[in-house]
Scaffold this active site. Structure first.
Site, mmCIF file in Angstrom:
data_model
loop_
_atom_site.group_PDB
_atom_site.id
_atom_site.type_symbol
_atom_site.label_atom_id
_atom_site.label_comp_id
_atom_site.label_asym_id
_atom_site.label_seq_id
_atom_site.Cartn_x
_atom_site.Cartn_y
_atom_site.Cartn_z
ATOM 1 N N LYS A 58 0.841 -1.192 0.000
ATOM 2 C CA LYS A 58 0.000 0.000 0.000
ATOM 3 C C LYS A 58 0.878 1.245 0.000
ATOM 4 O O LYS A 58 1.926 1.282 0.662
ATOM 5 C CB LYS A 58 -0.901 -0.020 1.241
ATOM 6 C CG LYS A 58 -1.903 1.120 1.334
ATOM 7 C CD LYS A 58 -2.773 0.934 2.572
ATOM 8 C CE LYS A 58 -3.818 2.036 2.692
ATOM 9 N NZ LYS A 58 -4.696 1.828 3.865
ATOM 10 N N SER A 113 -9.443 1.784 3.148
ATOM 11 C CA SER A 113 -8.613 2.572 2.245
ATOM 12 C C SER A 113 -7.615 1.740 1.454
ATOM 13 O O SER A 113 -6.972 2.236 0.531
ATOM 14 C CB SER A 113 -7.847 3.629 3.046
ATOM 15 O OG SER A 113 -6.977 2.999 3.996
ATOM 16 N N SER A 153 -9.775 -0.617 7.178
ATOM 17 C CA SER A 153 -9.230 -0.385 5.841
ATOM 18 C C SER A 153 -8.533 -1.574 5.201
ATOM 19 O O SER A 153 -8.206 -1.528 4.020
ATOM 20 C CB SER A 153 -8.277 0.808 5.863
ATOM 21 O OG SER A 153 -9.007 1.996 6.077
#
Length: 465
Positions: A79, A149, A173
Site C-alpha cells: 500500500k 482505504s 481499511s
C-alpha cells in the site's frame, strides 16, 4: 492453472519443489498487470524492472540451495502508505507529490529479508482517510467501489495482480476492501506488527496487515511480519502469535460468540443469511455457538471518530496550513473538522476506549472468538453517497462500512475477514472473526477450518468488463 492464479501457499510450494521459478511467477503476474491494470487502477506505480531483477536473484539463491522461507520469490504489492527506500510514498495524494522515502519501513524490510519480490505501490484512499479508494475499480464489478482505504491492495490480490499485498487498517481499511473484493484480510493485534515507516492516519488506531487469497496465506505473511520493533512506541515487547493453523479442520472445544446485538443490526438480508450460514458451518466443524451481547455498542462510532479525527488533524497540521489546496475535498473537510474537536472530547473518547477494551476483554473471557458480518452491505455503486435500511435509517456509505469494523480497531483485538459467498448480483460477502489480543492462532485456525470445508469456490475475481 496459470502462475498468477496461484495462492501464496500454492506458489511457495511450487517454487520450493522447483516446479515453478520465481522468474516465471513474477513474469506471469506482471503480464496479468499489463492485461487488467488499465481497467482496475490498483497500482500507483509498478516497478517491473526491479521486480525482474529481484526474481532473478531469488532464483539464483533457491537454485544454490539457499531458500529464505515460504515468501522467497513471491511477488507482492505494498500500500502506498508504506515506505521503501528510494521509492515514492505518495499516500495517493498531491500533498506527497515527489516524496521519496530515505529508508525502508519495518514491514518492507521484513518482507525483503524473507525474499518477497516487490511489484510496486498500490492505491489508497488519500492518506487512508476514506472507505472507498475512488481511483480504483472493484475487481468484480467496475461500476462498484473497491472499498478502502487499502482498495488497491485488495483489488490487486483479487485480480491476480499480486500474490499477496499489505494494507493498513485504522477503521476497517484492510477488512472492508478484502470483503468487497472476495479475498482474505487480517488486522493483527495492535502492536504485533510494527508501523515504523508507515504513514499514519490515527496513531492509536493504526494497524498493518496482509491481504491474501487464503487464510493459510495470511498466516504465512503474518509470521514474517510479527515481532517487536523499538522504533514503534506501540510495539509489543513480547509478541507471541502462537502456532499457525495446520490442516486440521476439527473445531471441537472452540466457543464462538454470535452477537445478539449490533453486528446483525442494519445489514442486508443476503449478508445476514450468508454469514449465519457460515457460522452454522463452524458449528458443524465442532465449534460451540454462544450468544453474546456486544458491550457499549451505541458508543462505537462516537469513540472511533472521537479518536481518529483529532489525531489525523494533528498529524497533518503543518501541510494542512501550508498547502490545503492539494488535499482532495473529502479529506480536507475531515482534516479541517478535526481542528474544532475540543481536547476534552478527545480525552473522553480515550477514556471510553479504555472502558470498551475492558468490556470486550470480559466478553472474550467467555468465548474464544466472535463471528459476525465484515460489512453490512456488498460493494456500493461508485458515487453512491448513502444507503437506506429497512427500518428507514439513512446512513452514509462510509459510516456503513466503518460501523462493523471499528470495534476491533478501538479494542485492538485481531480480526480476520474471509469470503463466505456471493449476493444475488454476484458480489462477494465477507465474514469477520475477532479474537482475544494475541489470539491470531485461534482466529486463523477457525478461518482455515471454514475455508477448507468449502468446495467450488472461486480463487480470483472475474475482472468484469
Amino acid at each position: 492453472m496459470r502462475p498468477f492464479e496461484l495462492s501464496l501457499t500454492e506458489a511457495a510450494r511450487a517454487v520450493r519443489t522447483r516446479e515453478l521459478s520465481p522468474v516465471e511467477l513474477t513474469e506471469s503476474v506482471l503480464d496479468r498487470i499489463g492485461a487488467v491494470e488499465e481497467r482496475l487502477q490498483a497500482y500507483v506505480t509498478v516497478t517491473a524492472d526491479a521486480a525482474r531483477r529481484a526474481a532473478a536473484q531469488a532464483e539464483r539463491e533457491i537454485t544454490a540451495g539457499q531458500p529464505l522461507g515460504p515468501l522467497h520469490g513471491i511477488p507482492m504489492g505494498l500500500k502506498d502508505m508504506i515506505d521503501t527506500k528510494g521509492m515514492a510514498t505518495t499516500a495517493s495524494s498531491r500533498v506527497r507529490s515527489g516524496h521519496v522515502a530515505d529508508g525502508d519501513s519495518a514491514v518492507a524490510s521484513r518482507l525483503a529479508a524473507a525474499g518477497a519480490i516487490l511489484l510496486g505501490k498500490t492505491h489508497t484512499h488519500e492518506f487512508a482517510y476514506g472507505l472507498t479508494t475512488p481511483q480504483t475499480k472493484n475487481a468484480w464489478d467496475h461500476d462498484r467501489v473497491a472499498g478502502g482505504s487499502s482498495g488497491g491492495s485488495a483489488v490487486a490480490v483479487a485480480a491476480g495482480e499480486a500474490t499477496f499485498a499489505l494494507g493498513t487498517d485504522t477503521g476497517g481499511s484492510i477488512r472492508v476492501p478484502a470483503a468487497l473484493n472476495g479475498v482474505v484480510g487480517l488486522k493483527p493485534t495492535y502492536g504485533l506488527v510494527s508501523r515504523h515507516g508507515v504513514t499514519s492516519l490515527s496513531w492509536s488506531l493504526d494497524h498493518v496487515g496482509p491481504i491474501t487469497r487464503t487464510v493459510r496465506d495470511a498466516a504465512l505473511v503474518l509470521s514474517a511480519l510479527a515481532g517487536h520493533d523499538p522504533r514503534d512506541p506501540a510495539s509489543l515487547t513480547a509478541a507471541p502469535i502462537g502456532e499457525l493453523p495446520e490442516e486440521e479442520g476439527d473445531l471441537s472445544g472452540l466457543r464462538v460468540g454470535v452477537p445478539s446485538n449490533y453486528y446483525f443490526d442494519r445489514v442486508s438480508p443476503e449478508i445476514d443469511v450468508a454469514v449465519r450460514r457460515a457460522i452454522g458451518q463452524l458449528q458443524e466443524l465442532g465449534a460451540e455457538l454462544v450468544e453474546v451481547e456486544i458491550p457499549m455498542a451505541r458508543y462505537v462510532q462516537a469513540i472511533q471518530w472521537g479518536l481518529m479525527v483529532p489525531e489525523a488533524t494533528a498529524y497533518h497540521e503543518r501541510t494542512l496550513r501550508s498547502m490545503p489546496e492539494r488535499y482532495g475535498p473529502d479529506v480536507r473537510v475531515l482534516l479541517e473538522a478535526g481542528e474544532f474537536v475540543p481536547a476534552g472530547d478527545y480525552l473522553r473518547a480515550q477514556r471510553a476506549r479504555t472502558l470498551m477494551r475492558d468490556a470486550w476483554a470480559r466478553m472474550l473471557g467467555t468465548v474464544d472468538l466472535i463471528a459476525a458480518p465484515a460489512v453490512p452491505m456488498t460493494a456500493a455503486r461508485a458515487g453512491q453517497d448513502s444507503v437506506e435500511w429497512a427500518d428507514g435509517t439513512v446512513e452514509a456509505v462510509s459510516d456503513s462500512y466503518v460501523r462493523l469494523s471499528a470495534p476491533a480497531n478501538i479494542t485492538g483485538v485481531p480480526a480476520l475477514t474471509l469470503p463466505v459467498g456471493l449476493d444475488r448480483t454476484g458480489l462477494p460477502i465477507g465474514m469477520q472473526l475477532m479474537g482475544r489480543p494475541l489470539g491470531e492462532a485461534t482466529v486463523l485456525r477457525a478461518g482455515r477450518a471454514y475455508e477448507r470445508a468449502q468446495t467450488g469456490t472461486r480463487s480470483l475475481a472475474p475482472v468484469a468488463g
